[in-house]
Design an enzyme around this catalytic site. Structure first.
Site, PDB file in Angstrom:
ATOM      1  N   LYS A 175       0.844  -1.202   0.000  1.00 12.06           N
ATOM      2  CA  LYS A 175       0.000   0.000   0.000  1.00 12.06           C
ATOM      3  C   LYS A 175       0.874   1.245   0.000  1.00 12.06           C
ATOM      4  CE  LYS A 175      -3.498   2.514   2.649  1.00 12.06           C
ATOM      5  NZ  LYS A 175      -2.646   3.713   2.863  1.00 12.06           N
ATOM      6  N   THR A 231       5.921   7.033  14.573  1.00 13.42           N
ATOM      7  CA  THR A 231       5.890   6.161  15.742  1.00 13.42           C
ATOM      8  C   THR A 231       4.478   6.055  16.295  1.00 13.42           C
ATOM      9  OG1 THR A 231       8.203   6.566  16.307  1.00 13.42           O
ATOM     10  CG2 THR A 231       6.748   5.904  18.098  1.00 13.42           C
ATOM     11  N   GLU A 251       9.502   0.479  10.967  1.00 16.73           N
ATOM     12  CA  GLU A 251      10.585   1.455  10.769  1.00 16.73           C
ATOM     13  C   GLU A 251       9.946   2.805  10.986  1.00 16.73           C
ATOM     14  OE1 GLU A 251      12.765   4.143   9.824  1.00 16.73           O
ATOM     15  OE2 GLU A 251      12.376   3.699   7.723  1.00 16.73           O
ATOM     16  N   CYS A 285      13.753  10.017   8.262  1.00 19.95           N
ATOM     17  CA  CYS A 285      13.713   9.597   9.669  1.00 19.95           C
ATOM     18  C   CYS A 285      15.106   9.443  10.264  1.00 19.95           C
ATOM     19  CB  CYS A 285      12.924   8.301   9.805  1.00 19.95           C
ATOM     20  SG  CYS A 285      13.448   7.005   8.671  1.00 19.95           S
ATOM     21  N   GLU A 381      10.025  14.669  16.685  1.00 19.63           N
ATOM     22  CA  GLU A 381      10.464  14.590  15.300  1.00 19.63           C
ATOM     23  C   GLU A 381       9.807  15.718  14.504  1.00 19.63           C
ATOM     24  OE1 GLU A 381      11.345  11.074  12.154  1.00 19.63           O
ATOM     25  OE2 GLU A 381       9.310  11.115  12.975  1.00 19.63           O
TER      26      GLU A 381
END
Length: 478
Positions: A175, A231, A251, A285, A381
């Site tokens: 996807k 996350t 990941e 990331c 982040e």
């Protein structure tokens, strides 16, 4: 319009959604918006292909098909390049590396690896109750894989999941991200039109509906889920998959630190730090977004980094001279700007940047100095071209600051003494690490994180083995 790939057929959908060009904000094209029923059909096709065909056991077929896929990707590289530039906002120069050309080589790497990989391990004989028993271990495909990718490096993320899963003998439902569906659908079309991969072995979807992702992570016929993204979403996927105890590889995010020791060459630090944070507008990331520097050299380093940032070109990603393109959408740009504004309000110094640029979703290279290591901008982040400079008081303090994070994806260290640098690197809990600018990213190098940066590894031998099961056999020796 691009099409979905379900059970070997390229099909449309009853609805569609827009994909934007992030450099202009204009509609680039439309993607078929897969329904829950189509997601279920894709899972059913993958289940049937795994259970009833020879795909999972025919190594030579898998090698041949992977080589066909690699050839198709190479031969259609130019059109994939233009699509990646337009939909992802990736600068042209980046497509010759991590945005396209390097990911294509992942497919060849796994074809080569599979040819020589031992699927059987002999454990020898042991004596049990006075009789010898011969034992061995065989590797088998893990089953049906749901592979869900993020928008920032869609070619890399798709092929780092798809190639090892296929090499292992798994079947896949892939996807694409809602922001970059066309790139992933193009991969599905190449598979359908230029390879002998059997129907159902690979299915490729695009959808704007959350429920489609829920099917892929909860369906009882899915054995493995591999996901790249935030996350927060990773936590939800792990919880959803737990009801059927699926294997889950994640990941996720990062807040990686680049540690500068007191003997480092500052010119190298400034160049590496400025260009790294602006690579793909900070939408990576593993990018080192915290620069942890000796307190007594803080101002000197900040000045040099700011000088390097002033030289970074941003704008039209199709221009071969452009280094930095746009953020993916207006929502992400607003998030980045909000974090910067709150950081300044909390006491950080805005040295340069912090501005939105239209048209498109551009954000200027941004440098924040004197950042508190516990502050929001040092912990969250950002996923934008924002570098936070944090002072430290020696090696031990630098290690403490680097480890002061829920994440552990990557990191770096700079020192004139390589042994000292490696010693510091070994104390920082992260899955990958750069010494004096060393580049670890390659198809044969496992990639993944510690802590809340994820579970499992992609690429390398470890990436193949994530999709394999081990079965132990024993027989009584006559």
């Amino acid at each position: 319009m691009k099409r979905l790939l379900i059970d070997g057929e390229l099909v449309g959908a009853d609805r569609a959604f827009d994909s934007l060009n992030p450099a202009t904000g204009e509609v680039l094209g439309q993607a078929p918006d897969a329904t829950v029923a189509q997601a279920e059909a894709a899972v059913a096709a993958a289940r049937r292909a795994f259970d009833t065909t020879s795909w999972s056991t025919d190594v030579q077929q898998r090698v041949r098909c992977l080589r066909q896929l690699h050839k198709a990707l190479v031969e259609h590289g130019d059109e994939l390049r233009e699509l990646t530039i337009a939909e992802v906002g990736a600068p042209r120069m980046l497509t010759y590396g991590a945005q396209l050309d390097q990911p294509i080589e992942i497919v060849r790497y796994y074809a080569d690896l599979l040819e020589g990989y031992a699927m059987t391990e002999d454990l020898g004989e042991v004596e049990v109750r006075g009789k010898p028993h011969r034992r061995w271990v065989e590797k088998e495909a893990g089953g049906v894989v749901s592979a869900i990718v993020a928008y920032n490096y869609p070619n890399q993320l798709a092929l780092a999941k798809l190639a090892p899963a296929l090499a292992a003998g798994c079947t896949v439902v892939l996807k694409g991200a809602p922001d970059t569906p066309l790139v992933t659908l193009a991969l599905g079309e190449l598979i359908a039109e230029h390879t002998d991969i059997p129907p159902g072995v690979v299915n490729v979807l695009a959808s704007s509906e959350v429920a489609v992702g829920e099917v892929l992570t909860t369906h009882p016929d899915v054995d493995i889920v591999t996901f790249t993204g935030s996350t927060a979403t990773g936590r939800k996927i792990m919880a959803a998959a737990s009801t059927t105890l699926k294997r889950v590889f994640l990941e996720l995010g990062g807040k990686s630190a680049s540690v500068v020791l007191d003997d480092a060459d500052l010119a190298t630090v400034a160049m590496f730090s400025a260009f790294a944070i602006c690579s793909h507008a900070g939408q990576g990331c593993a990018i080192t977004t915290r620069l942890v520097v000796p307190r007594e050299r803080h101002d000197e380093i900040v000045e040099q980094v700011a000088g390097m940032m002033s030289q970074i070109s941003y704008g039209d990603p199709a221009d071969q001279k452009t280094f930095m393109g746009p953020l993916i959408n207006a929502r992400q740009r607003d998030k980045v700007d909000g974090l910067v504004q709150r950081a300044v309000a909390a006491g950080a110094k805005l040295v340069t940047g912090g501005e939105k640029v239209d048209p498109g979703f551009f954000y200027t290279p941004t440098l924040l100095a004197g950042v508190d290591p516990d502050s929001e901008v040092a912990q969250e982040e950002v996923f934008g071209p924002v570098l936070a400079v944090i002072p430290h008081d020696g090696d031990d303090d630098a290690v403490r600051i680097a480890n002061n994070s829920i994440y552990g994806l990557s990191g770096g260290v700079f020192s004139a003494d390589e042994d000292r640098a490696i010693a510091v690197a070994r104390r920082i809990r992260s899955g990958t690490f750069s010494i004096n600018g060393g580049n670890y990213f390659h198809p044969d190098a496992p990639f993944g994180g510690y802590k809340q940066s994820g579970i499992g590894r992609e690429m390398g031998v470890a990436g193949l083995e994530e999709f394999l099961e081990s079965k132990t056999f024993a027989t009584v020796v006559a």
